[in-house]
Design a protein around this motif. Structure first.
Motif, mmCIF file in Angstrom:
data_model
loop_
_atom_site.group_PDB
_atom_site.id
_atom_site.type_symbol
_atom_site.label_atom_id
_atom_site.label_comp_id
_atom_site.label_asym_id
_atom_site.label_seq_id
_atom_site.Cartn_x
_atom_site.Cartn_y
_atom_site.Cartn_z
ATOM 1 N N TRP A 53 -68.911 36.472 -109.310
ATOM 2 C CA TRP A 53 -70.145 36.023 -109.953
ATOM 3 C C TRP A 53 -71.209 37.121 -109.938
ATOM 4 C CZ3 TRP A 53 -75.112 35.465 -108.024
ATOM 5 C CH2 TRP A 53 -76.017 34.792 -108.862
ATOM 6 N N VAL A 54 -71.385 37.776 -108.794
ATOM 7 C CA VAL A 54 -72.373 38.857 -108.705
ATOM 8 C C VAL A 54 -72.001 39.985 -109.661
ATOM 9 C CG1 VAL A 54 -73.379 40.625 -107.214
ATOM 10 C CG2 VAL A 54 -73.031 38.313 -106.330
ATOM 11 N N HIS A 55 -70.713 40.330 -109.691
ATOM 12 C CA HIS A 55 -70.278 41.413 -110.578
ATOM 13 C C HIS A 55 -70.535 41.064 -112.037
ATOM 14 C CE1 HIS A 55 -67.445 44.016 -112.812
ATOM 15 N NE2 HIS A 55 -67.698 44.888 -111.854
ATOM 16 N N ALA A 56 -70.165 39.854 -112.431
ATOM 17 C CA ALA A 56 -70.351 39.445 -113.825
ATOM 18 C C ALA A 56 -71.826 39.337 -114.192
ATOM 19 C CB ALA A 56 -69.657 38.109 -114.069
ATOM 20 N N SER A 57 -72.651 38.907 -113.242
ATOM 21 C CA SER A 57 -74.069 38.668 -113.524
ATOM 22 C C SER A 57 -74.913 39.933 -113.492
ATOM 23 C CB SER A 57 -74.639 37.666 -112.512
ATOM 24 O OG SER A 57 -73.958 36.436 -112.572
ATOM 25 N N TYR A 58 -74.532 40.906 -112.645
ATOM 26 C CA TYR A 58 -75.420 42.048 -112.415
ATOM 27 C C TYR A 58 -74.813 43.418 -112.694
ATOM 28 C CZ TYR A 58 -78.650 38.836 -110.161
ATOM 29 O OH TYR A 58 -79.530 37.808 -109.910
ATOM 30 N N VAL A 59 -73.489 43.522 -112.754
ATOM 31 C CA VAL A 59 -72.876 44.847 -112.857
ATOM 32 C C VAL A 59 -72.057 45.034 -114.131
ATOM 33 C CG1 VAL A 59 -71.320 46.491 -111.738
ATOM 34 C CG2 VAL A 59 -72.822 45.059 -110.343
ATOM 35 N N ALA A 60 -71.289 44.034 -114.528
ATOM 36 C CA ALA A 60 -70.411 44.166 -115.691
ATOM 37 C C ALA A 60 -71.215 44.427 -116.957
ATOM 38 C CB ALA A 60 -69.567 42.905 -115.856
ATOM 39 N N ASP A 61 -70.611 45.155 -117.884
ATOM 40 C CA ASP A 61 -71.261 45.415 -119.165
ATOM 41 C C ASP A 61 -71.454 44.108 -119.920
ATOM 42 O OD1 ASP A 61 -71.298 48.144 -118.722
ATOM 43 O OD2 ASP A 61 -69.337 48.453 -119.656
ATOM 44 N N ASP A 62 -72.595 43.965 -120.561
ATOM 45 C CA ASP A 62 -72.881 42.740 -121.307
ATOM 46 C C ASP A 62 -71.897 42.516 -122.444
ATOM 47 O OD1 ASP A 62 -75.049 42.167 -119.712
ATOM 48 O OD2 ASP A 62 -76.456 43.249 -120.995
ATOM 49 N N ASP A 63 -71.414 43.614 -123.042
ATOM 50 C CA ASP A 63 -70.506 43.489 -124.190
ATOM 51 C C ASP A 63 -69.061 43.758 -123.809
ATOM 52 O OD1 ASP A 63 -70.787 46.139 -123.626
ATOM 53 O OD2 ASP A 63 -71.098 46.796 -125.702
ATOM 54 N N ASP A 64 -68.757 43.681 -122.504
ATOM 55 C CA ASP A 64 -67.395 43.944 -122.041
ATOM 56 C C ASP A 64 -66.458 42.844 -122.509
ATOM 57 O OD1 ASP A 64 -65.130 44.742 -120.775
ATOM 58 O OD2 ASP A 64 -65.796 44.245 -118.744
ATOM 59 N N GLU A 65 -65.477 43.209 -123.329
ATOM 60 C CA GLU A 65 -64.482 42.256 -123.800
ATOM 61 C C GLU A 65 -63.081 42.743 -123.455
ATOM 62 O OE1 GLU A 65 -67.006 40.592 -127.636
ATOM 63 O OE2 GLU A 65 -65.093 41.590 -127.924
ATOM 64 N N GLY A 66 -63.006 43.494 -122.351
ATOM 65 C CA GLY A 66 -61.744 44.064 -121.913
ATOM 66 C C GLY A 66 -60.874 43.047 -121.215
ATOM 67 N N PRO A 67 -59.940 43.516 -120.380
ATOM 68 C CA PRO A 67 -58.976 42.629 -119.735
ATOM 69 C C PRO A 67 -59.602 41.651 -118.767
ATOM 70 C CG PRO A 67 -58.845 44.860 -118.827
ATOM 71 C CD PRO A 67 -59.695 44.925 -120.042
#
Length: 260
Positions: free
Chosen positions: A132-146
């Motif tokens: 959750w922390v990674h998705a909310s604060y670190v992952a790219d907003d437009d990341d549509e990878g694996p």
């Protein structure tokens, strides 16, 4: 212990905790660092410039992250940030955005031992909270990878915890079609199960559904149930995980459908 600079890529330059601790008081040693590797279960979350060193107050995002992770947290050497140590694994993708960094391999944290009051004294198993922390604060907003599927699930995890408190979760669970089953387990009955552990898992799967896979809320609720026993907090695994932590982790993995 080596007197040369250590490298996160060279285990020959590392030492054991006992060796590091014994030399930490030397005038030429400025502190102790912990190296994260793929061989250990630990994840480090570094929050920069989030703490007032005079008052000890945290900014809103830091409060949100520390509260969500509910794991060992200490003030960083600068006094203006914090390090959270938890057990789990990070999804693929970036490891840093803004003032939030997350690592589980090839990095080290300088440790202070200055634990933030109110946080656990040990690194807890927090797989869903870390995602959750990674998705909310670190992952790219437009990341549509694996990791898109993981990010989608993480979006579900935590969505309930921000809108339903423990009382409402219990009310909804008991009023549901399988509410009688939930109530029996909640009250401590293991009737119909071959073991107490199977009953524990059954209740945790129901809690995973109703909390949206919020491991912190699941643990808090389970401790109020009639199934709680001393075994819940006993370490049962080589990575230091307790029986309760691993039961919650497995329940989240087994529960594909989350309430929303």
């Amino acid at each position: 212990m080596s007197r040369t600079f250590a490298s996160t890529a060279d285990p020959e330059t590392w030492s054991t905790f006992e060796e590091a601790l014994s030399t930490a008081t030397r005038p030429d040693v400025s502190g102790i660092g912990f190296v994260f590797t793929s061989d250990d279960p630990y994840v480090g979350v570094d929050l920069d410039d989030c703490r007032d060193p005079e008052s000890g107050a945290f900014d809103p995002d830091a409060i949100r992250i520390v509260t969500r992770l509910q794991s060992y947290t200490e003030v960083s050497p600068s006094g203006t940030g914090v390090h959270v140590i938890a057990r789990g694994r990070l999804p693929g993708g970036p490891r840093r955005r803004g003032g939030v960094e997350m690592y589980d391999d090839a990095r080290f944290f300088t440790m202070t031992g200055d634990r933030v009051q109110g946080t656990p004294e040990r690194a807890c198993v927090r797989p869903s909270a870390l995602r959750w922390v990674h998705a909310s604060y670190v992952a790219d907003d437009d990341d549509e990878g694996p990791d898109e599927a993981v990010s989608s699930r993480v979006a579900q995890v935590g969505s309930v915890s921000t809108t339903m408190d423990d009382t409402e979760v219990l009310q909804r669970a008991k009023a549901a079609k399988n509410g009688e089953k939930f109530s029996r387990l909640w009250n401590g009955s293991i009737s119909g199960y071959e073991s107490h552990s199977e009953a524990d898992m059954a209740l945790c799967c129901l809690l995973a559904f109703w909390t949206g896979g919020d491991d912190v809320q699941m643990d808090r609720l389970f401790r109020e149930s009639g199934l709680l026993r001393e075994k819940w907090d006993e370490v049962h695994f080589s990575d230091g995980a307790t029986y309760g932590e691993r039961t919650i982790e497995r329940a989240i993995v087994r529960t594909d459908d989350l309430y929303r």
